[in-house]
Design a protein around this motif. Structure first.
Motif, PDB file in Angstrom:
ATOM      1  N   LEU A   1       0.833  -1.198   0.000  1.00 24.37           N
ATOM      2  CA  LEU A   1       0.000   0.000   0.000  1.00 24.37           C
ATOM      3  C   LEU A   1       0.871   1.254   0.000  1.00 24.37           C
ATOM      4  CD1 LEU A   1      -3.130   0.543   0.187  1.00 24.37           C
ATOM      5  CD2 LEU A   1      -2.721   1.111   2.580  1.00 24.37           C
ATOM      6  N   ARG A   2       0.553   2.154  -0.881  1.00 16.92           N
ATOM      7  CA  ARG A   2       1.261   3.422  -0.962  1.00 16.92           C
ATOM      8  C   ARG A   2       0.256   4.552  -1.063  1.00 16.92           C
ATOM      9  NH1 ARG A   2       4.393   0.185   0.296  1.00 16.92           N
ATOM     10  NH2 ARG A   2       6.519  -0.214  -0.483  1.00 16.92           N
ATOM     11  N   VAL A   3       0.614   5.711  -0.488  1.00 18.93           N
ATOM     12  CA  VAL A   3      -0.258   6.882  -0.504  1.00 18.93           C
ATOM     13  C   VAL A   3       0.322   7.914  -1.458  1.00 18.93           C
ATOM     14  CG1 VAL A   3      -1.341   8.687   0.886  1.00 18.93           C
ATOM     15  CG2 VAL A   3      -0.912   6.425   1.887  1.00 18.93           C
TER      16      VAL A   3
ATOM     17  N   LYS B   1      -4.424   9.634  -1.565  1.00 15.67           N
ATOM     18  CA  LYS B   1      -5.172   8.429  -1.904  1.00 15.67           C
ATOM     19  C   LYS B   1      -4.279   7.206  -1.768  1.00 15.67           C
ATOM     20  CE  LYS B   1      -7.893   6.247  -5.551  1.00 15.67           C
ATOM     21  NZ  LYS B   1      -8.405   6.343  -6.949  1.00 15.67           N
ATOM     22  N   ALA B   2      -4.767   6.213  -1.042  1.00 20.53           N
ATOM     23  CA  ALA B   2      -3.996   4.987  -0.825  1.00 20.53           C
ATOM     24  C   ALA B   2      -4.437   3.910  -1.807  1.00 20.53           C
ATOM     25  CB  ALA B   2      -4.183   4.490   0.605  1.00 20.53           C
ATOM     26  N   SER B   3      -3.475   3.206  -2.382  1.00 24.32           N
ATOM     27  CA  SER B   3      -3.775   2.121  -3.311  1.00 24.32           C
ATOM     28  C   SER B   3      -2.666   1.087  -3.250  1.00 24.32           C
ATOM     29  CB  SER B   3      -3.931   2.650  -4.737  1.00 24.32           C
ATOM     30  OG  SER B   3      -2.739   3.285  -5.171  1.00 24.32           O
ATOM     31  N   VAL B   4      -2.990  -0.158  -3.637  1.00 23.54           N
ATOM     32  CA  VAL B   4      -2.029  -1.255  -3.617  1.00 23.54           C
ATOM     33  C   VAL B   4      -1.255  -1.272  -4.920  1.00 23.54           C
ATOM     34  CG1 VAL B   4      -1.734  -3.755  -3.462  1.00 23.54           C
ATOM     35  CG2 VAL B   4      -3.474  -2.616  -2.080  1.00 23.54           C
ATOM     36  N   ASN B   5       0.061  -1.251  -4.812  1.00 24.21           N
ATOM     37  CA  ASN B   5       0.937  -1.347  -5.977  1.00 24.21           C
ATOM     38  C   ASN B   5       1.626  -2.705  -5.923  1.00 24.21           C
ATOM     39  OD1 ASN B   5       2.943  -1.181  -7.927  1.00 24.21           O
ATOM     40  ND2 ASN B   5       3.352   0.989  -7.538  1.00 24.21           N
TER      41      ASN B   5
END
Length: 328
Positions: free
Chosen positions: A62-64, A69-73
């Protein structure tokens, strides 16, 4: 333990508080939270509300971004999985896909093989050659699924994890299968799934790290379908086959559980092409008191009304709607 309740009744916060308490008193040291990809960022928000500090929390992949906005990379998943071994975090949150990437060592898989033969009669060696071949094929396919993983993801044994929380745990409901049990009309027996097999083995490993054989917490708000096999799968995932066997009067495995719980009757039936025949029909459950006690000893089940004033459930008049069905 399984926590089952309606949507929005606080399972997430309850599990966060439970883990914090267990770690605070020294019962558990390091916990995995396995959650669907779509809710990992929500767990991050909930953790920030529940805990004074999230410095000991790792959200795998997870990165913001700059907008917050947080999303999984996926490119960061294996890097974060490796970072778990640094022991900087006591609470690790990861997606189900990341959890499935984790590998098990060959000796662990072999021990799990021996465990299954001990707790499930359908895995044990049979005196009948034909049945024995069927059993061997079942065991071989399970062990192959567990041992075929490649990639740079670490071994679960190296992570130092001693407990696990699984959100939306019904995703792993197809982790058991029968060999000799004969199905019946209206009885659902779902095909065993790879991720269910994987989760069952990993939960067994984590329970084995505790003298009490605990450390697995499942969360779900999804009811079971028309199959006691799902109950067996979910309870064995939560508390282990041995404990479930004991709670069900000393059975050994899924086949004996289904034989014990399923009430079948042989009735006349007509096939879709109009041919009359007799067939087995699933008409209900046997040994309901045993089943009720097994669930009661393993699960906390709450409705919105039981939660109380935390949630307001509006009253509404029930209005039945008549539906006219044509003769066809």
């Amino acid at each position: 333990l399984v926590i089952h309740g309606g949507v929005g009744l606080g399972k997430t916060f309850t599990s966060l508080a439970s883990v914090q308490y267990a770690q605070s008193i020294g019962v558990k040291q390091k916990t995995l939270f396995v959650v669907p990809n779509s809710v990992l960022s929500n767990w991050r928000k909930e953790a920030s509300r529940a805990y004074a500090s999230t410095d000991d929390c790792l959200f795998v992949g997870l990165r913001v971004d700059a907008k917050g906005k947080a999303s999984v990379n996926s490119a960061n998943v294996e890097t974060d999985l490796t970072a778990i071994m640094e022991n900087k975090h006591s609470k690790i949150f990861m997606t189900m896909e990341a959890f499935e990437r984790l590998k098990l060592r060959d000796d662990t898989i072999e021990k799990y093989n021996g465990y299954l033969r001990k707790v499930d009669a359908s895995y044990a060696e049979s005196q009948d050659k034909k049945e024995d071949e069927k059993t061997k094929g079942k065991v071989a396919s399970l062990m192959q699924i567990l041992g075929e993983k490649k990639g740079a993801a670490p071994f679960l044994e190296d992570l130092g994890v001693d407990s696990i929380v699984v959100d939306e745990a019904h995703a792993y409901k197809n982790n058991s299968q029968t060999v000799s049990f004969k199905s019946a009309k209206f009885l659902s027996l779902g095909a065993i799934a790879k991720r269910g097999i994987d989760a069952q083995a990993k939960c067994w490993f984590i329970r084995g790290k505790s003298p009490l054989a605990d450390g697995v917490l499942l969360l779900t708000a999804t009811p079971i379908t028309n199959s006691p096999l799902e109950i067996y799968s979910m309870l064995s995932l939560a508390v282990g086959h041995e404990r479930l066997n004991d709670m069900c009067l000393g059975i050994k495995g899924a086949d004996q559980f289904m034989e014990m719980m399923c009430q079948k009757e042989n009735v006349d039936d007509v096939t879709m092409d109009g041919v009359a025949r007799t067939t087995d029909v699933f008409v209900g459950l046997n040994n309901v008191d045993v089943l009720r006690k097994a669930i009661g000893d393993s699960a906390i089940i709450k409705s919105a009304h039981e939660v109380g004033e935390q949630i307001v459930v509006p009253d509404a008049e029930e209005k039945p709607t008549s539906i006219t069905l044509p003769a066809d």
